[in-house]
Design an enzyme around this catalytic site. Structure first.
Site, PDB file in Angstrom:
ATOM      1  N   HIS A  81       0.855  -1.184   0.000  1.00  0.00           N
ATOM      2  CA  HIS A  81       0.000   0.000   0.000  1.00  0.00           C
ATOM      3  C   HIS A  81       0.892   1.235   0.000  1.00  0.00           C
ATOM      4  CE1 HIS A  81      -3.457   2.539   0.748  1.00  0.00           C
ATOM      5  NE2 HIS A  81      -2.671   3.218   1.573  1.00  0.00           N
ATOM      6  N   ASP A 160     -16.036   1.990   5.180  1.00  0.00           N
ATOM      7  CA  ASP A 160     -15.003   2.904   4.675  1.00  0.00           C
ATOM      8  C   ASP A 160     -15.481   3.636   3.425  1.00  0.00           C
ATOM      9  OD1 ASP A 160     -12.295   4.033   4.503  1.00  0.00           O
ATOM     10  OD2 ASP A 160     -12.191   2.845   2.677  1.00  0.00           O
ATOM     11  N   ARG A 167     -15.481  12.011   4.756  1.00  0.00           N
ATOM     12  CA  ARG A 167     -14.236  12.644   5.232  1.00  0.00           C
ATOM     13  C   ARG A 167     -13.654  13.555   4.167  1.00  0.00           C
ATOM     14  NH1 ARG A 167     -10.577   7.943   6.054  1.00  0.00           N
ATOM     15  NH2 ARG A 167      -9.024   9.495   6.612  1.00  0.00           N
ATOM     16  N   SER A 182      -9.166   3.073   7.823  1.00  0.00           N
ATOM     17  CA  SER A 182      -9.528   3.039   6.408  1.00  0.00           C
ATOM     18  C   SER A 182      -8.570   2.147   5.617  1.00  0.00           C
ATOM     19  CB  SER A 182      -9.508   4.478   5.886  1.00  0.00           C
ATOM     20  OG  SER A 182      -9.580   4.511   4.496  1.00  0.00           O
ATOM     21  N   LYS A 186      -9.256  -2.220   4.744  1.00  0.00           N
ATOM     22  CA  LYS A 186      -9.277  -2.795   3.391  1.00  0.00           C
ATOM     23  C   LYS A 186      -8.185  -3.847   3.217  1.00  0.00           C
ATOM     24  CE  LYS A 186      -9.324   1.432   1.971  1.00  0.00           C
ATOM     25  NZ  LYS A 186      -9.407   2.775   1.446  1.00  0.00           N
TER      26      LYS A 186
END
Ligand code: URA
Length: 431
Positions: A81, A160, A167, A182, A186
């Site tokens: 990520h 999310d 957000r 968040s 995931k």
């Protein structure tokens, strides 16, 4: 549960229990709590923060709001990520490289956010390429080809999806516990047993200081580990745009060129290091050196490029793009960006470059805005590069000349040039 009581408790710095968060969030998903109360709670979390255990509980509430994918216990799945940057196309090369090394990569990826680009948008520049697959299809892709890059769907962490959009429009994105729930929600729900986080730090990142980045990195790692995931955080420099190109089709083309052996030095360093970290974390290699050798082999022998082609085919894209990237959208105009003075590049406001690209359609100004896949820029110089006044600093690719000229000016102003020599910057900050 009275939602107002929870909002007030958090506003005054108190803690919420897991059961309270679960009910609040489920009531929001079901429409029993409206967005004003959800926003008030998010803002209270933004200002008062959360303890580590509250953050872990919030992540669990996120995961439990949908279904969780599990791969067989003997499958050493690994994902990466990135917290987001400008010109960050690393996932496009990394996923096929790691899959070509025999380690499965189940990747649920994101779209551009704010000034940063998104992997899904880049891949969708390939004609026909789809990212909207079901969980069954996702699992089948990973089982057969060893990789898939798809989007979050309504079954995967729905909390999310809804809260993220809120957000984004209420100034509550940059909260460490909210970011953690968040991202990790995931990344745990997608079934990755191992996760490498590329935590970007600098003018083109959401985290501009290493100190704050480390706080986020530690929270992400401890949260993932709390769910039995192995997490490695690599802190990388995001002061100069990555590679030579920014923009969806341009970056996908650059990724294909990379897999064919044409590498910009910065993306080569990052891709090789992150790939080796992923292989090491998966447990299949004893050390970074042996993992790096394998990475080098699959790039050089073409098997990573072959894996990328296999993924394109499996996700319904036009695989001719490998030999002919020009089948992706091309921009009718290219406008020069010239250096205003001579010297060395001292600083680059990469966030401004990201916004300039959004302004010509490479990113979204509103949630449902349509992207111009061809829009982007060629920006080959980094902090420390030497440049002469009037020389080409880059080019802007666009549809509309007027919007393009405004982007040219914004990009030009993003470069600070110094008469004194400036050293190149380190790309990998930690470890
Ligand atoms: N990426 C995410 O998926 N969530 C955040 O909150 C920030 C970046």
């Amino acid at each position: 549960m009275n939602p107002v009581e929870l909002i007030i408790r958090k506003r005054d710095g108190g803690e919420l229990t897991s059961a309270e968060m679960k009910q609040f969030i489920n009531d929001y998903i079901n429409g029993d709590i409206d967005s004003s109360q959800m926003t008030a709670l998010l803002m209270a979390i933004y200002f008062k923060g959360m303890t580590k255990s509250e953050t872990r509980d919030l992540t669990e509430v996120y995961i439990d709001s949908g279904s969780r994918i599990t791969f067989p216990a003997d499958m050493p799945t690994v994902d990466k990520h990135s917290t987001g940057g400008v010109g960050d196309k690393i996932s496009l090369m990394l996923a096929p490289i790691v899959a070509a090394c025999g380690i499965p990569v189940p990747m649920i990826s994101g779209r551009g956010l704010g000034h940063t680009g998104g992997t899904l948008d880049k891949l969708e520049a390939i004609p026909g390429f789809r990212t909207d697959f079901s969980q069954q299809e996702f699992m089948q892709f990973v089982n057969t080809s060893g990789l898939a890059i798809i989007s979050q769907n309504e079954k995967l962490v729905p909390a999310d999806r809804l809260i993220y959009a809120l957000r984004d429009t209420t100034g509550t994105v940059e909260s460490l516990p909210l970011i953690t729930a968040s991202i990790m929600g995931k990344k745990i729900a997608e079934g990755a047993r191992n996760l490498v986080i590329d935590l970007k730090v600098g003018s083109g990142a959401f985290m501009t200081s290493l100190q704050r980045a480390r706080q986020l990195g530690e929270l992400l790692a401890s949260t993932g580990e709390g769910f039995g995931q192995k997490v490695k955080v690599v802190y990388t420099n995001m002061n100069s745009p990555l590679g030579y190109y920014c923009g969806n089709a341009l970056e996908t083309r650059e990724a294909i060129d990379y897999l064919k052996g044409e590498a910009a030095p910065d993306i080569d360093i990052l891709t090789r290091r992150l790939a080796a970290e992923m292989l090491l974390l998966s447990g299949a290699f004893p050390d970074l050196n042996s993992a790096s050798e394998k990475v080098d082999k699959v790039i050089k022998d073409g098997s990573a490029l072959h894996k990328f082609a296999e993924m394109i085919q499996q996700q319904k894209g036009d695989v001719r793009v490998i030999d002919d990237p020009a089948i992706m959208p091309n921009a009718p105009c290219d406008l020069p960006v010239t250096a205003s003075s001579s010297g060395w590049i001292k600083a680059i406001e990469s966030r401004q470059i990201g916004y300039a690209l959004v302004s010509i359609g490479a990113g979204r100004k509103t949630l449902n805005a349509k992207l111009d896949m061809a829009a982007g820029a060629w920006l080959p110089y980094k902090i420390g590069s030497k440049i002469t006044a009037g020389e080409l600093l880059g080019k802007v690719y666009c549809q509309n000349k007027t919007a393009g000229e405004a982007a040219v000016n914004r990009i030009k102003n993003a470069y600070e040039i110094s008469a004194e020599k400036i050293e190149d910057q380190k790309l990998i900050l930690l470890p």
